[in-house]
Design an enzyme around this catalytic site. Structure first.
Site, PDB file in Angstrom:
ATOM      1  N   GLY A   1       0.830  -1.192   0.000  1.00 17.52           N
ATOM      2  CA  GLY A   1       0.000   0.000   0.000  1.00 17.52           C
ATOM      3  C   GLY A   1       0.865   1.242   0.000  1.00 17.52           C
ATOM      4  O   GLY A   1       2.066   1.168   0.248  1.00 17.52           O
TER       5      GLY A   1
ATOM      6  N   THR B   1       0.231   4.568   5.179  1.00 17.41           N
ATOM      7  CA  THR B   1      -1.094   4.005   5.405  1.00 17.41           C
ATOM      8  C   THR B   1      -1.129   3.097   6.629  1.00 17.41           C
ATOM      9  O   THR B   1      -2.121   2.428   6.872  1.00 17.41           O
ATOM     10  CB  THR B   1      -1.590   3.220   4.174  1.00 17.41           C
ATOM     11  OG1 THR B   1      -0.504   2.446   3.665  1.00 17.41           O
ATOM     12  CG2 THR B   1      -2.083   4.152   3.102  1.00 17.41           C
TER      13      THR B   1
ATOM     14  N   GLU C   1     -16.869   6.007 -12.541  1.00 11.55           N
ATOM     15  CA  GLU C   1     -17.105   4.755 -11.808  1.00 11.55           C
ATOM     16  C   GLU C   1     -18.600   4.466 -11.709  1.00 11.55           C
ATOM     17  O   GLU C   1     -19.027   3.314 -11.842  1.00 11.55           O
ATOM     18  CB  GLU C   1     -16.471   4.813 -10.414  1.00 11.55           C
ATOM     19  CG  GLU C   1     -14.961   5.017 -10.398  1.00 11.55           C
ATOM     20  CD  GLU C   1     -14.188   4.005 -11.236  1.00 11.55           C
ATOM     21  OE1 GLU C   1     -14.677   2.869 -11.397  1.00 11.55           O
ATOM     22  OE2 GLU C   1     -13.108   4.359 -11.748  1.00 11.55           O
TER      23      GLU C   1
ATOM     24  N   HIS D   1     -19.722   2.766 -14.870  1.00 10.89           N
ATOM     25  CA  HIS D   1     -19.448   1.324 -14.882  1.00 10.89           C
ATOM     26  C   HIS D   1     -20.501   0.591 -14.048  1.00 10.89           C
ATOM     27  O   HIS D   1     -21.087  -0.392 -14.478  1.00 10.89           O
ATOM     28  CB  HIS D   1     -18.088   1.024 -14.223  1.00 10.89           C
ATOM     29  CG  HIS D   1     -16.888   1.350 -15.055  1.00 10.89           C
ATOM     30  ND1 HIS D   1     -16.741   0.938 -16.349  1.00 10.89           N
ATOM     31  CD2 HIS D   1     -15.746   2.028 -14.744  1.00 10.89           C
ATOM     32  CE1 HIS D   1     -15.556   1.350 -16.811  1.00 10.89           C
ATOM     33  NE2 HIS D   1     -14.943   2.027 -15.848  1.00 10.89           N
TER      34      HIS D   1
HETATM   35  P1  ADP Z   1       3.672   2.956   6.493  1.00  7.67           P
HETATM   36  O1  ADP Z   1       4.489   1.924   7.219  1.00  7.67           O
HETATM   37  O2  ADP Z   1       2.515   2.380   5.747  1.00  7.67           O
HETATM   38  O3  ADP Z   1       4.448   3.913   5.666  1.00  7.67           O
HETATM   39  P2  ADP Z   1       3.300   3.950   9.149  1.00  7.67           P
HETATM   40  O4  ADP Z   1       2.789   2.750   9.853  1.00  7.67           O
HETATM   41  O5  ADP Z   1       4.726   4.261   9.322  1.00  7.67           O
HETATM   42  O6  ADP Z   1       2.962   3.869   7.604  1.00  7.67           O
HETATM   43  O7  ADP Z   1       2.390   5.195   9.554  1.00  7.67           O
HETATM   44  C1  ADP Z   1       2.946   6.359  10.089  1.00  7.67           C
HETATM   45  C2  ADP Z   1       2.065   6.918  11.156  1.00  7.67           C
HETATM   46  O8  ADP Z   1       0.826   7.347  10.603  1.00  7.67           O
HETATM   47  C3  ADP Z   1       1.691   5.939  12.229  1.00  7.67           C
HETATM   48  O9  ADP Z   1       2.661   5.878  13.218  1.00  7.67           O
HETATM   49  C4  ADP Z   1       0.375   6.500  12.743  1.00  7.67           C
HETATM   50  O10 ADP Z   1       0.596   7.533  13.654  1.00  7.67           O
HETATM   51  C5  ADP Z   1      -0.239   7.102  11.506  1.00  7.67           C
HETATM   52  N1  ADP Z   1      -1.172   6.170  10.874  1.00  7.67           N
HETATM   53  C6  ADP Z   1      -1.076   5.651   9.633  1.00  7.67           C
HETATM   54  N2  ADP Z   1      -2.134   4.860   9.358  1.00  7.67           N
HETATM   55  C7  ADP Z   1      -2.914   4.863  10.447  1.00  7.67           C
HETATM   56  C8  ADP Z   1      -4.152   4.229  10.784  1.00  7.67           C
HETATM   57  N3  ADP Z   1      -4.794   3.418   9.920  1.00  7.67           N
HETATM   58  N4  ADP Z   1      -4.676   4.453  12.003  1.00  7.67           N
HETATM   59  C9  ADP Z   1      -4.045   5.257  12.880  1.00  7.67           C
HETATM   60  N5  ADP Z   1      -2.885   5.883  12.623  1.00  7.67           N
HETATM   61  C10 ADP Z   1      -2.312   5.701  11.426  1.00  7.67           C
HETATM   62 ZN    ZN Z   2     -12.961   2.713 -15.884  1.00  8.34          ZN
END
Ligand code: ADP
Ligand code: ZN
Length: 607
Positions: free
Chosen positions: A187, A191, A411, A414
């Site tokens: 992803g 995220t 979308e 579709h």
């Molecule tokens: P990735 O590893 O996908 O790049 P991270 O896990 O390092 O993302 O996310 C960085 C920060 O963003 C996390 O420490 C958190 O504070 C915040 N964060 C990202 N996604 C979420 C989520 N789904 N829920 C709560 N906090 C999130």
């Molecule tokens: Zn399309």
């Protein structure tokens, strides 16, 4: 030049560097005089100005001879200096550091020389990196849980199983099932992939070892591989546990033959070591490797084979509901004014990742602090949002409103085509959250595994694919490139329908080989049919597509209102699932019925 010669040359240069440096030191350091001599010079009035730096004193006497000395205790000589009207300049003492650096410089040079030398050597000494793995520390049981990761309900179900297999490994092995070994979280950045991996470790209360893919590669040849072995040995000792590899594409990128750069070689060795380790677990060792990437397409297929990272979980950017939940999770950490409408904030930040939302909450708290408020209110969020969005727009992360609208109608086009036509797969999800290069998606899942397709199914599939572009045309009156992929797929289906499945009346049930490869026409392809048949085939495909296009345009024009309503629902909610689409459809039908009845009544009244 051979490697030995290179090495010798580097050593020689290093040596010259050290010698040269010492000469330089010697020339610029003024003559050192004893402290007592310094004192008597002051008393004789031979020194008019000095420069102090810590205890180090430098200056010139009246005969313009430079000197330096060391004063054990500066305050004690101050009265004397004042009495003799000596001009004093001073600076902060950085002597300790620079002195240390000066002393260390030759050592650093030699070390540097050695490193360059060892880098230039293929398959250097694996022992060198054994400096007791500084990059991975077991994060002594993270206390994060799934509650800390918001808006990942889909991924959560899959990952709960991983937690179970860590908590009750016996349960899995007793039944003879195999415990998942590798999970690939894919992803966009921010995220929450790292967060999720930690939460899994926290939920299962097992140790968490983490290492970044790039940590392996920056080092010297062979070190990455030895690190991998070290990491796994350590982890196995502490089984059950989790190893987290961030940015796995850094080591697990597709192996490209013929690239002779040294770092590539290193990467390959590291990747091989990882594969060997993953394949070599005992059944009693429960070590789950979670890897994260935002470039799954770049990964070496060897990594994705069964028994390795065979579980793949996609974490997408959060939709409006997800964003609201993430906002709420992070807002718990700050002092909040009552009655903040998180739904409204969530709606106003399309395209934000979890990390960006966490940052938004933090910025809002900073804004409140800047305005000396006691708690963070809505206006702070607005201000923080503007600040961040302006920064983000430059990076082109935030999708502009125009593109969102076009995508929503595309979308919806579709989805509605699929919905209104018979013999189509049910629409399970529509979304205008961008992922990868696509701005949106319409997901259809067949009710059962299909082995045969009816002609109607295929034709309606073509229509569904065209529905996107047609909706854009009906509403905005122009075409965009967003439909490019749809057109390719539709053409492919039409071609197979005519040539392969023998479903076109003019051609009949004859299968013709059709070379798909090469957009520029395949000159080498052996034609199994005459020029005339080729023309006929082309004509048939063209007719089929044109018919589909015309009929779909009619369908969507007739159901224009449904299109607007579904697009509107998408713009507000960003994702609409099958059930929600049914509701919109139902409302639309009801409305049509009412209008119809109204019309009938008016007609009756007029009669
Ligand atoms: P990735 O590893 O996908 O790049 P991270 O896990 O390092 O993302 O996310 C960085 C920060 O963003 C996390 O420490 C958190 O504070 C915040 N964060 C990202 N996604 C979420 C989520 N789904 N829920 C709560 N906090 C999130
Ligand atoms: Zn399309």
């Amino acid at each position: 030049m051979s490697q030995i010669q290179t090495g010798l040359l580097i050593l020689l240069l290093t040596f010259l560097g050290v010698v040269g440096y010492n000469v330089y030191l010697h020339e610029t350091t003024p003559e050192e005089i004893a402290y007592t001599e310094f004192l008597s010079c002051i008393e004789e009035g031979e020194i008019k100005a000095i420069h102090l730096k810590g205890g180090q004193v430098t200056g010139e006497n009246i005969k313009k001879q430079a000197f330096s000395s060391y004063v054990p205790d500066i305050p004690t000589i101050m009265p004397l200096l004042e009495e003799k009207k000596v001009l004093i300049t001073a600076e902060k003492d950085s002597e300790n550091i620079s002195g240390f650096l000066k002393a260390m410089l030759p050592v650093l040079l030699i070390l540097g020389g050695y490193l360059i030398f060892s880098r230039s050597q293929q398959g250097g000494k694996p022992g060198f990196g054994k400096s007791k793995g500084s990059s991975f520390h077991p994060k002594k049981r993270t206390n994060l849980s799934f509650e800390d990761v918001a808006g990942i309900s889909e991924a959560r179900i899959e990952l709960t199983e991983i937690v179970d297999s860590l908590t009750y490994p016996e349960k899995f092995s007793r039944l003879g099932g195999y415990i998942p070994k590798g999970v690939l979280l894919q992803g966009p950045p921010g995220t929450g992939k790292t967060l999720l991996a930690k939460a899994i470790a926290g939920e299962a209360s097992v140790p968490f070892y983490s290492i970044g893919g790039s940590d392996f590669v920056e080092m010297f040849v062979g070190v990455g591989a030895s690190r991998v072995r070290e990491l796994f040995t350590e982890a196995k000792k502490n089984s059950p546990c989790i190893i987290f590899i961030d940015e796995i594409d850094a080591i697990g990128g597709k192996r490209s033959g013929g690239n002779a750069s040294g770092s590539n070689d290193e990467r390959e060795q590291t990747l091989n070591a990882l594969l060997v380790e993953m394949d070599g677990f005992d059944s009693n060792e429960t070590v789950i490797i979670i890897a994260a990437t935002n470039r799954p397409d770049m990964l070496d297929p060897a990594l994705l084979r069964p028994g390795r990272f065979d579980r793949q979980v996609t974490i997408s950017l959060p939709d409006v509901k997800g964003r609201r939940k993430i906002l709420e999770v992070h807002a718990k950490k700050i002092a909040l004014a009552p009655g903040i409408n998180f739904s409204e904030i969530a709606r106003s930040i399309p395209g934000f990742s979890g990390a960006e939302i966490a940052n938004l909450v933090n910025e809002a708290a900073l804004m409140a602090a800047r305005h000396n408020k006691t708690c963070v209110d809505f206006a702070d969020f607005e201000e923080a949002k503007d600040k961040i969005s302006l920064g983000l727009e430059r990076k082109n992360v935030v999708i502009n409103e125009k593109d969102r609208r076009v995508t929503a109608y595309h979308e919806a086009g579709h989805a509605i085509t699929a919905k209104l036509l018979p013999d189509t797969d049910p629409v399970t999800k529509i979304s205008i959250i961008p992922r990868g290069r696509a701005l949106g998606l319409t997901q259809q899942v067949p009710l059962d595994d299909k082995y045969t397709y009816s002609r109607e199914y295929l034709v309606n599939r073509i229509k569904t694919l065209m529905g996107g572009r047609i909706a854009e045309e009906i509403v905005f009156g122009h075409q965009t490139t967003g439909a490019g992929n749809d057109i390719v797929t539709a053409t492919e289906i039409a071609t197979r329908l005519v040539c392969e499945f023998g479903m076109s009346a003019a051609i009949g049930p004859i299968a013709y080989s059709h070379e798909q490869e090469g957009f520029l026409g395949n000159t080498t392809a052996t034609k199994a049919y005459s020029e005339k048949t080729a023309e006929l085939i082309d004509q048939e495909i063209k007719d089929l597509i044109e018919t589909c296009y015309r009929e779909t345009t009619e369908l969507l024009t007739k159901n224009n209102q449904f299109l607007h309503e579904l697009a509107e629902a998408l713009l507000v909610n960003e994702t609409v699932d099958g059930e929600e689409m049914d509701i919109v459809h139902h409302c639309y039908l009801k409305q049509k019925e009412i209008e119809h009845n109204l019309l009938k009544k008016r007609k009756r009244n007029n009669d």
